[in-house]
Design an enzyme around this catalytic site. Structure first.
Site, PDB file in Angstrom:
ATOM      1  N   TYR A 143       5.643  -0.840  -6.337  1.00  0.00           N
ATOM      2  CA  TYR A 143       4.332  -0.064  -6.829  1.00  0.00           C
ATOM      3  C   TYR A 143       4.753   0.635  -8.243  1.00  0.00           C
ATOM      4  O   TYR A 143       5.790   1.416  -8.052  1.00  0.00           O
ATOM      5  CB  TYR A 143       3.828   0.634  -6.116  1.00  0.00           C
ATOM      6  CG  TYR A 143       3.076  -0.003  -4.650  1.00  0.00           C
ATOM      7  CD1 TYR A 143       1.664  -0.478  -5.091  1.00  0.00           C
ATOM      8  CD2 TYR A 143       3.865  -0.372  -3.733  1.00  0.00           C
ATOM      9  CE1 TYR A 143       1.183  -0.858  -3.824  1.00  0.00           C
ATOM     10  CE2 TYR A 143       3.085  -0.772  -2.616  1.00  0.00           C
ATOM     11  CZ  TYR A 143       1.895  -1.362  -2.936  1.00  0.00           C
ATOM     12  OH  TYR A 143       1.177  -1.825  -1.725  1.00  0.00           O
TER      13      TYR A 143
ATOM     14  N   ARG B  52       6.747  -5.392   4.699  1.00  0.00           N
ATOM     15  CA  ARG B  52       5.298  -5.571   4.503  1.00  0.00           C
ATOM     16  C   ARG B  52       5.158  -7.188   4.014  1.00  0.00           C
ATOM     17  O   ARG B  52       5.864  -7.737   2.944  1.00  0.00           O
ATOM     18  CB  ARG B  52       4.607  -4.889   3.372  1.00  0.00           C
ATOM     19  CG  ARG B  52       4.711  -3.267   3.719  1.00  0.00           C
ATOM     20  CD  ARG B  52       3.935  -3.096   5.127  1.00  0.00           C
ATOM     21  NE  ARG B  52       2.628  -3.907   5.502  1.00  0.00           N
ATOM     22  CZ  ARG B  52       1.706  -3.744   5.023  1.00  0.00           C
ATOM     23  NH1 ARG B  52       1.255  -2.723   4.249  1.00  0.00           N
ATOM     24  NH2 ARG B  52       0.650  -4.506   5.626  1.00  0.00           N
TER      25      ARG B  52
ATOM     26  N   HIS C 147       0.701  -8.171  -0.114  1.00  0.00           N
ATOM     27  CA  HIS C 147      -0.602  -7.952   0.237  1.00  0.00           C
ATOM     28  C   HIS C 147      -1.237  -7.111  -1.082  1.00  0.00           C
ATOM     29  O   HIS C 147      -0.630  -6.660  -1.699  1.00  0.00           O
ATOM     30  CB  HIS C 147      -0.663  -6.896   1.388  1.00  0.00           C
ATOM     31  CG  HIS C 147       0.083  -5.718   1.217  1.00  0.00           C
ATOM     32  ND1 HIS C 147       1.525  -5.654   1.358  1.00  0.00           N
ATOM     33  CD2 HIS C 147      -0.312  -4.351   0.999  1.00  0.00           C
ATOM     34  CE1 HIS C 147       1.752  -4.215   1.179  1.00  0.00           C
ATOM     35  NE2 HIS C 147       0.699  -3.401   0.741  1.00  0.00           N
TER      36      HIS C 147
ATOM     37  N   HIS D  10      -4.407  -4.335  -1.536  1.00  0.00           N
ATOM     38  CA  HIS D  10      -5.281  -3.335  -1.347  1.00  0.00           C
ATOM     39  C   HIS D  10      -6.622  -3.691  -1.771  1.00  0.00           C
ATOM     40  O   HIS D  10      -6.691  -3.655  -3.066  1.00  0.00           O
ATOM     41  CB  HIS D  10      -4.743  -1.995  -1.440  1.00  0.00           C
ATOM     42  CG  HIS D  10      -3.435  -1.615  -0.959  1.00  0.00           C
ATOM     43  ND1 HIS D  10      -3.352  -1.103   0.698  1.00  0.00           N
ATOM     44  CD2 HIS D  10      -2.139  -1.893  -1.290  1.00  0.00           C
ATOM     45  CE1 HIS D  10      -2.044  -1.039   0.880  1.00  0.00           C
ATOM     46  NE2 HIS D  10      -1.163  -1.338  -0.266  1.00  0.00           N
TER      47      HIS D  10
ATOM     48  N   TYR E 200       7.799  -6.355   0.469  1.00  0.00           N
ATOM     49  CA  TYR E 200       8.802  -5.188   0.286  1.00  0.00           C
ATOM     50  C   TYR E 200       9.228  -4.551   1.447  1.00  0.00           C
ATOM     51  O   TYR E 200       8.623  -4.599   2.379  1.00  0.00           O
ATOM     52  CB  TYR E 200       8.460  -4.160  -0.905  1.00  0.00           C
ATOM     53  CG  TYR E 200       7.083  -3.690  -0.339  1.00  0.00           C
ATOM     54  CD1 TYR E 200       6.955  -2.534   0.592  1.00  0.00           C
ATOM     55  CD2 TYR E 200       5.824  -3.970  -0.896  1.00  0.00           C
ATOM     56  CE1 TYR E 200       5.804  -1.866   0.814  1.00  0.00           C
ATOM     57  CE2 TYR E 200       4.775  -3.510  -0.510  1.00  0.00           C
ATOM     58  CZ  TYR E 200       4.576  -2.341   0.183  1.00  0.00           C
ATOM     59  OH  TYR E 200       3.556  -1.846   0.515  1.00  0.00           O
TER      60      TYR E 200
END
Ligand code: DHB
Length: 240
Positions: free
Chosen positions: A106, A155, A158, A160, A145
């Site tokens: 991110y 995870r 994905h 959000h 990640y």
């Protein structure tokens, strides 16, 4: 006019707020019974987003953070509809997304994962649904990640997703996954969801008919706001 029929969700199918295998849920989950607040003016009304607040590039994450080139990774189109409990489209609704880049990193100062930052990828986008409830984003498929839950917790890829109602206090948030990802059934967050159908509903489907040849693969993800066919939202707790 006949009032719309309302189909209640089965609340026992919602993930419990306290799920010890999802470590951060332990400190976040309420210790006391939930209370229901009366709506006041600020929950029901307020400033809303209009078309003029949206920049034409806001739904194009391939181009909305340019620093000399395009981001690396798999180019995808993400589209779908926002629907009410009777499958009627919800128009003019603000849909926002945020995500990691193709390396699973991110653009956020707290993300210290060793996956590389991409100078050309910000990872945020927003759009309004059209008159038929359709939304559309162009982006890069996020990478999986690792995270500090248990050793070797990963995870799945994905994105959000947030959907606003007619006031800023009306906001529903969820995460979508990608069809075929082998990490989905291993994810400690996904595993808090007791209903296999609710998990299926969080998986964006490959939409080969809507791919852009030689450019982008398309995934489709419909969002149902309420009722028995509701998408699972992480900020709508059991009992609410
Ligand atoms: O709630 C959390 O702790 C948490 C951790 C990792 C994520 O990718 C996430 O979306 C949430």
């Amino acid at each position: 006019m006949k009032p719309a029929e309302y189909y209640q969700r089965d609340r026992t199918l919602h993930p419990p707020a306290y799920a010890p295998d999802y470590k951060t849920s332990v400190s976040r989950s309420p210790r006391l019974p939930l209370i229901s607040l009366q709506n006041s003016a600020s929950e029901i009304t307020g400033p809303v987003f209009g078309h003029r607040d949206i920049d034409p590039l806001d739904n194009d994450l391939v181009r909305n953070f340019p620093h000399g080139g395009d981001p690396v990774g798999e180019r995808i189109i993400l589209h779908g509809r926002v629907l009410d409990e009777n499958a009627r489209p919800v128009p003019k609704t603000l849909v926002e997304i945020w995500q990691a880049n193709a390396s699973g990193r991110y653009r956020h100062r707290k993300d210290t994962y060793l996956g590389a930052l991409d100078p050309n990828f910000g990872g945020c986008g927003r759009t309004l649904t059209d008159d038929n409830g359709n939304y559309f984003f162009r982006t890069i498929k996020p990478g999986a990640y690792p995270w500090r839950n248990w050793v070797n917790s990963w995870r799945p890829a994905h994105i959000h997703v947030s959907v606003f109602g007619s006031a800023f206090a009306q906001r529903l948030i969820t995460q979508l996954y990608f069809e075929g990802d082998p990490l989905i059934p291993h994810c400690p967050i996904v595993k808090t969801i007791p209903d296999p159908e609710a998990i299926e509903q969080l998986i964006a489907r490959l939409d080969l008919n809507a791919t852009i040849p030689l450019d982008a693969i398309t995934y489709k993800f419909d969002i149902v706001l309420r009722g028995r066919r509701s998408t699972l939202f992480e900020n709508r707790l059991e009992g609410n």
